[in-house]
Design a protein around this motif. Structure first.
Motif, PDB file in Angstrom:
ATOM      1  N   THR A   1       0.826  -1.209   0.000  1.00 25.26           N
ATOM      2  CA  THR A   1       0.000   0.000   0.000  1.00 25.26           C
ATOM      3  C   THR A   1       0.858   1.256   0.000  1.00 25.26           C
ATOM      4  OG1 THR A   1      -2.014  -0.912   0.984  1.00 25.26           O
ATOM      5  CG2 THR A   1      -1.531   1.366   1.481  1.00 25.26           C
TER       6      THR A   1
ATOM      7  N   ARG B   1       2.230   6.680  -6.741  1.00 21.65           N
ATOM      8  CA  ARG B   1       1.084   7.389  -7.320  1.00 21.65           C
ATOM      9  C   ARG B   1       1.011   8.850  -6.874  1.00 21.65           C
ATOM     10  NH1 ARG B   1      -4.820   4.748  -6.467  1.00 21.65           N
ATOM     11  NH2 ARG B   1      -3.798   2.991  -7.458  1.00 21.65           N
TER      12      ARG B   1
ATOM     13  N   GLU C   1      -6.178   9.319   4.267  1.00 21.97           N
ATOM     14  CA  GLU C   1      -7.233   8.454   3.736  1.00 21.97           C
ATOM     15  C   GLU C   1      -6.827   6.984   3.753  1.00 21.97           C
ATOM     16  OE1 GLU C   1      -8.963   9.974   0.173  1.00 21.97           O
ATOM     17  OE2 GLU C   1      -9.836   8.037  -0.331  1.00 21.97           O
ATOM     18  N   ILE C   2      -5.581   6.688   3.461  1.00 13.63           N
ATOM     19  CA  ILE C   2      -5.169   5.269   3.487  1.00 13.63           C
ATOM     20  C   ILE C   2      -4.753   4.845   4.888  1.00 13.63           C
ATOM     21  CG2 ILE C   2      -4.491   5.205   1.062  1.00 13.63           C
ATOM     22  CD1 ILE C   2      -1.529   5.196   2.141  1.00 13.63           C
ATOM     23  N   GLY C   3      -4.802   5.745   5.848  1.00 13.06           N
ATOM     24  CA  GLY C   3      -4.488   5.373   7.224  1.00 13.06           C
ATOM     25  C   GLY C   3      -3.023   5.479   7.581  1.00 13.06           C
TER      26      GLY C   3
ATOM     27  N   THR D   1      -4.487   3.266  13.641  1.00  9.35           N
ATOM     28  CA  THR D   1      -4.436   1.833  13.381  1.00  9.35           C
ATOM     29  C   THR D   1      -3.236   1.276  14.117  1.00  9.35           C
ATOM     30  OG1 THR D   1      -5.263   2.259  11.156  1.00  9.35           O
ATOM     31  CG2 THR D   1      -4.379   0.061  11.584  1.00  9.35           C
TER      32      THR D   1
ATOM     33  N   ALA E   1      -3.033  -7.639 -12.009  1.00  9.32           N
ATOM     34  CA  ALA E   1      -3.464  -6.233 -12.015  1.00  9.32           C
ATOM     35  C   ALA E   1      -4.896  -6.079 -12.540  1.00  9.32           C
ATOM     36  CB  ALA E   1      -2.511  -5.398 -12.853  1.00  9.32           C
TER      37      ALA E   1
ATOM     38  N   GLU F   1      -7.418  -6.483  -9.963  1.00 11.41           N
ATOM     39  CA  GLU F   1      -7.595  -5.287  -9.116  1.00 11.41           C
ATOM     40  C   GLU F   1      -8.629  -4.368  -9.738  1.00 11.41           C
ATOM     41  OE1 GLU F   1      -4.320  -2.967  -7.632  1.00 11.41           O
ATOM     42  OE2 GLU F   1      -2.987  -4.653  -8.039  1.00 11.41           O
TER      43      GLU F   1
ATOM     44  N   ASP G   1      -7.929   8.018  -9.611  1.00  8.53           N
ATOM     45  CA  ASP G   1      -7.506   7.393 -10.859  1.00  8.53           C
ATOM     46  C   ASP G   1      -6.798   6.085 -10.529  1.00  8.53           C
ATOM     47  OD1 ASP G   1      -6.797   6.841 -13.387  1.00  8.53           O
ATOM     48  OD2 ASP G   1      -5.671   8.676 -13.749  1.00  8.53           O
ATOM     49  N   GLY G   2      -7.371   4.976 -10.943  1.00  5.06           N
ATOM     50  CA  GLY G   2      -6.765   3.681 -10.653  1.00  5.06           C
ATOM     51  C   GLY G   2      -7.497   2.967  -9.541  1.00  5.06           C
ATOM     52  N   ALA G   3      -7.099   1.725  -9.327  1.00  6.40           N
ATOM     53  CA  ALA G   3      -7.709   0.959  -8.243  1.00  6.40           C
ATOM     54  C   ALA G   3      -7.292   1.564  -6.913  1.00  6.40           C
ATOM     55  CB  ALA G   3      -7.257  -0.498  -8.329  1.00  6.40           C
ATOM     56  N   ARG G   4      -8.207   1.544  -5.952  1.00  5.93           N
ATOM     57  CA  ARG G   4      -7.905   2.134  -4.649  1.00  5.93           C
ATOM     58  C   ARG G   4      -6.823   1.329  -3.929  1.00  5.93           C
ATOM     59  NH1 ARG G   4     -13.781   1.640  -2.483  1.00  5.93           N
ATOM     60  NH2 ARG G   4     -14.048   1.998  -4.695  1.00  5.93           N
ATOM     61  N   LEU G   5      -6.132   1.991  -3.037  1.00  2.00           N
ATOM     62  CA  LEU G   5      -5.146   1.306  -2.214  1.00  2.00           C
ATOM     63  C   LEU G   5      -5.845   0.720  -0.997  1.00  2.00           C
ATOM     64  CD1 LEU G   5      -2.340   4.014  -2.257  1.00  2.00           C
ATOM     65  CD2 LEU G   5      -2.517   1.980  -3.671  1.00  2.00           C
ATOM     66  N   ALA G   6      -5.377  -0.425  -0.562  1.00  2.00           N
ATOM     67  CA  ALA G   6      -5.888  -0.978   0.698  1.00  2.00           C
ATOM     68  C   ALA G   6      -5.459  -0.055   1.823  1.00  2.00           C
ATOM     69  CB  ALA G   6      -5.320  -2.375   0.915  1.00  2.00           C
ATOM     70  N   SER G   7      -6.406   0.360   2.650  1.00  2.00           N
ATOM     71  CA  SER G   7      -6.042   1.223   3.771  1.00  2.00           C
ATOM     72  C   SER G   7      -5.461   0.363   4.886  1.00  2.00           C
ATOM     73  CB  SER G   7      -7.264   1.972   4.298  1.00  2.00           C
ATOM     74  OG  SER G   7      -8.133   1.066   4.939  1.00  2.00           O
ATOM     75  N   LEU G   8      -4.765   1.004   5.815  1.00  3.91           N
ATOM     76  CA  LEU G   8      -4.193   0.251   6.927  1.00  3.91           C
ATOM     77  C   LEU G   8      -5.293  -0.398   7.761  1.00  3.91           C
ATOM     78  CD1 LEU G   8      -1.790   1.935   5.974  1.00  3.91           C
ATOM     79  CD2 LEU G   8      -1.081   2.111   8.341  1.00  3.91           C
ATOM     80  N   ARG G   9      -6.413   0.303   7.906  1.00  2.05           N
ATOM     81  CA  ARG G   9      -7.537  -0.278   8.627  1.00  2.05           C
ATOM     82  C   ARG G   9      -8.079  -1.479   7.854  1.00  2.05           C
ATOM     83  NH1 ARG G   9     -10.912   0.573  12.622  1.00  2.05           N
ATOM     84  NH2 ARG G   9      -9.632   2.313  13.282  1.00  2.05           N
TER      85      ARG G   9
ATOM     86  N   ILE H   1      -6.406  -3.435   5.911  1.00  2.00           N
ATOM     87  CA  ILE H   1      -5.454  -4.539   6.085  1.00  2.00           C
ATOM     88  C   ILE H   1      -5.709  -5.241   7.415  1.00  2.00           C
ATOM     89  CG2 ILE H   1      -3.000  -5.059   6.457  1.00  2.00           C
ATOM     90  CD1 ILE H   1      -2.414  -2.738   4.435  1.00  2.00           C
TER      91      ILE H   1
END
Lengths: 390, 272
Positions: free
Chosen positions: A28, A35, A60-62, A75, B35, B38, B204-212, B214
């Motif tokens: 991530t 990006r 937003e991604i934490g 987190t 990819a 995703e 733009d693009g696939a979202r990133l996995a957030s830490l929460r 994960i």
């Protein structure tokens, strides 16, 4: 899509310290950097600051909440998660990015540990969401590591503290909305020190930017407090009990600096290998020259040993220990490792490494801030020697 | 609404190829998510979520055929936001596309899904077959290589923009259906679900996995089936005739004019 990484000599997933979750976090953060950071970092370096939109994207991604309590939007994460996140942020090759984007990582831990429930609820959620920027202000024009003798004073006036004095070399100092500030609320010495969260819009606060050798995209500042009024509720912990909190916070900061140094050293190595494979001299790729390969192996050896040292200490910290002498020695080991790797990487890149825009050029300029900031090399040795009973 | 999304693990395409005999040696490969899968998961999530509202319009189930202890790619998609997972515990490298399609179709039937979303192909074999075969097995309408997608919930139908050689073909298909997605499906305005504002701009693009995400992924339900339990016998009707590395690219040339370029393309490259 990640960059080719065939030349990474330490496949992290095979280490006993890292889990699938660490690798997911790595993925991530790596993609976040590719990006959101890499396309813009050169411009931000020229601008002398990071845009606030970057903090929001990181929130937003934490990323900004890593290691902070869930109830305030954080987190949980262990030291290895912190290291993974730092290492990946370093891949952009800008120490200023790591320093400023993560400046709450030194400014907010005292609040999370010692702040009142009201202060935590007010300050932590917007910082961890990236809506507000946080900084730590300890160093003064008269001294940095000598916290017991700091001069900025705060006196109680009704329901406010009134602060007078100045702080300098404050990372994120120009943009910060919350500044966790060390002030003298009592008598001389370490027993008279407290921590106050000073809002960025507090009356009586003014700031001036500092031009620096490196960390250009980090908005470092000198702060001036003139009858600066701060609500009493912004006191962190007990009055006159700030010294221990500051010292404890230094441990985390120094571990973080070591992580940055290792991450940047790895970038130096990666850049040097990539260049040596591609660059031809006298009809052959540079990497076929024994002298170059030996330099690269020396770098890899240094990075590997330093990373192992950090991981061993991180493992202990995750089990509740804070081996202060080892943290001091690690900081020195890591920053010396970076000085070595940055020097050799610029040497291997030659002219290409001397030109603005090359990652190794920037990192080379940023080595000194790491061996000075958070406690200079000499201070680290003094502290380590005392801790070791020498 | 239940959306089943197929996801696959592949050897990291950024790693150098290694060969062992007449095959690619993946024994030391790092395995990563395909990819295009995703993009498929991102498509399903954009359909399912109602931005500005906590309602979910669909359940998103990710399905993978893989050894059950090699599920990191599934966990990754759960971290992105998929609701739960289904794993068909098998060595997918020993199967052909038809067998994989049979397994996917059977999971689709048993789950009672309304939509199957796949990446258009996997980056390792580039077969581009599973979605189409599954549509055939399920006897469902399909739209492959989707670049845009609009869900008309009132009509229970999808309008799909497909990028084809001579432009964009727009196709409306009733649900249940099968859709395979192309890269441009993850542009900021490519997916509309009739609930989120049409002018909403996704990243733009696939979202990133957030830490929460994960952290939460490990707590999400993942069912494991065997091919036998799904009534499918793993097999492969594909024989590998040979595996060779692509030829090394020759050094390029810098030309001083368009005319020289055209001359070289005619006389040297012989492509014009």
């Amino acid at each position: 899509m990640g960059a080719r990484c065939y030349h990474r000599f330490v496949p992290a997933p095979r280490s006993p310290y890292y889990t699938e979750d660490h690798e997911a976090l790595r993925s991530t953060v790596r993609r976040f950097v590719e990006r959101e950071v890499v396309p813009h970092i050169d411009q931000w370096e020229r601008d002398g600051a990071l845009p606030r939109a970057l903090y929001l994207a990181a929130g937003e991604i934490g990323l900004l909440g890593l290691g902070f309590p869930e109830e305030y939007g954080g987190t949980p994460g262990d030291q290895f998660a912190q290291f993974v996140a730092t290492e990946e942020l370093c891949r952009a090759g800008s120490g200023g990015l790591v320093a400023s984007l993560m400046s709450h990582g030194i400014g907010m831990p005292p609040v999370a540990r010692l702040g009142s429930p009201q202060l935590k609820a007010q300050v932590l959620p917007p910082v961890l969401r990236g809506e507000k920027i946080a900084a730590l202000a300890i160093t003064e024009p008269s001294g940095g590591s000598d916290v017991a003798n700091l001069r900025t004073r705060a006196r109680l006036d009704g329901d406010h503290w009134v602060v007078d004095g100045s702080k300098t070399l404050i990372t994120s100092g120009m943009q910060a909305d919350y500044i966790t500030t060390a002030v003298r609320t009592g008598g001389e010495g370490m027993e008279g020190v407290s921590l106050l969260v000073i809002p960025g819009d507090a009356p009586g606060l003014s700031r001036t930017p500092l031009q620096k050798m490196g960390w250009w995209c980090s908005d470092t500042a000198t702060l001036y407090f003139e009858d600066c009024r701060v609500p009493v509720g912004n006191l962190v912990g007990m009055v006159n009990q700030g010294f221990a909190a500051i010292m404890s916070n230094f441990n985390g900061e120094r571990l973080g600096i070591a992580a940055v140094a290792i991450g940047m050293a790895q970038v130096c190595y990666d850049e040097a290998v990539a260049y040596a494979r591609q660059r031809e001299t006298f009809g052959r790729p540079l990497i076929t020259r024994q002298v170059i390969r030996h330099k690269l192996v020396d770098m890899a050896q240094d990075i590997g040993a330093t990373r192992a040292y950090l991981e061993a200490i991180a493992w202990r910290v995750d089990r509740g220990q804070w081996p202060i002498a080892e943290v001091c020695m690690l900081k020195n080991q890591a920053t010396q490792c970076l000085e070595h790797c940055a020097k050799e990487a610029v040497q291997i890149l030659g002219g290409a490494g001397y030109v603005l825009g090359a990652k190794v050029e920037r990192i080379y300029r940023e080595t000194k801030v790491l061996s000075i900031g958070g406690g200079a090399e000499e201070i680290m040795k003094d502290l380590a020697s005392r801790q070791l009973g020498l | 609404m239940k959306i089943l999304v197929t996801v696959k693990r592949i050897p990291d395409p950024d790693e150098s190829l290694k060969f062992a005999g007449n095959a690619i040696d993946t024994s030391s490969s790092k395995w990563v998510a395909n990819a295009f899968d995703e993009y498929a998961v991102e498509t399903a999530l954009r359909m399912a979520e109602h931005i500005g509202n906590k309602d979910r319009l669909a359940e998103v189930i990710v399905c993978s055929v893989c050894p059950k202890d090699k599920r990191q790619h599934v966990t990754q998609f759960l971290a992105m936001g998929a609701d739960r997972g289904v794993i068909v515990d098998a060595d997918e490298t020993a199967m052909d596309s038809q067998t994989v399609a049979k397994l996917v179709a059977e999971v689709f039937r048993r789950e009672g899904c309304d939509l199957l979303v796949s990446g258009k192909l996997s980056q390792d074999s580039e077969g581009n077959e599973v979605a189409q075969r599954a549509a055939g097995l399920l006897d469902l309408p399909q739209a492959s290589f989707a670049a845009t997608l609009r869900w008309d919930r009132g009509a229970n139908a999808l309008t799909v923009g497909r990028e084809v050689d001579d432009g964009v073909e727009t196709k409306t298909i009733p649900l249940p259906a099968v859709v395979s997605v192309d890269l441009r499906i993850v542009l900021p305005h490519s997916v509309k679900n009739g609930a989120t504002a049409d002018d909403h701009k996704y990243s733009d693009g696939a979202r990133l996995a957030s830490l929460r995400g994960i952290t939460m992924a490990k707590r999400k339900k993942v069912d494991v089936h065997t091919p036998a339990a799904l009534g499918v016998t793993p097999s492969s009707h594909v024989a590998v005739a040979g595996v060779t590395a692509p030829e090394k690219r020759a050094a390029g040339q810098i030309v001083d004019s368009a005319q020289t370029l055209v001359n070289k393309l005619i006389t040297e490259a012989k492509v014009l």
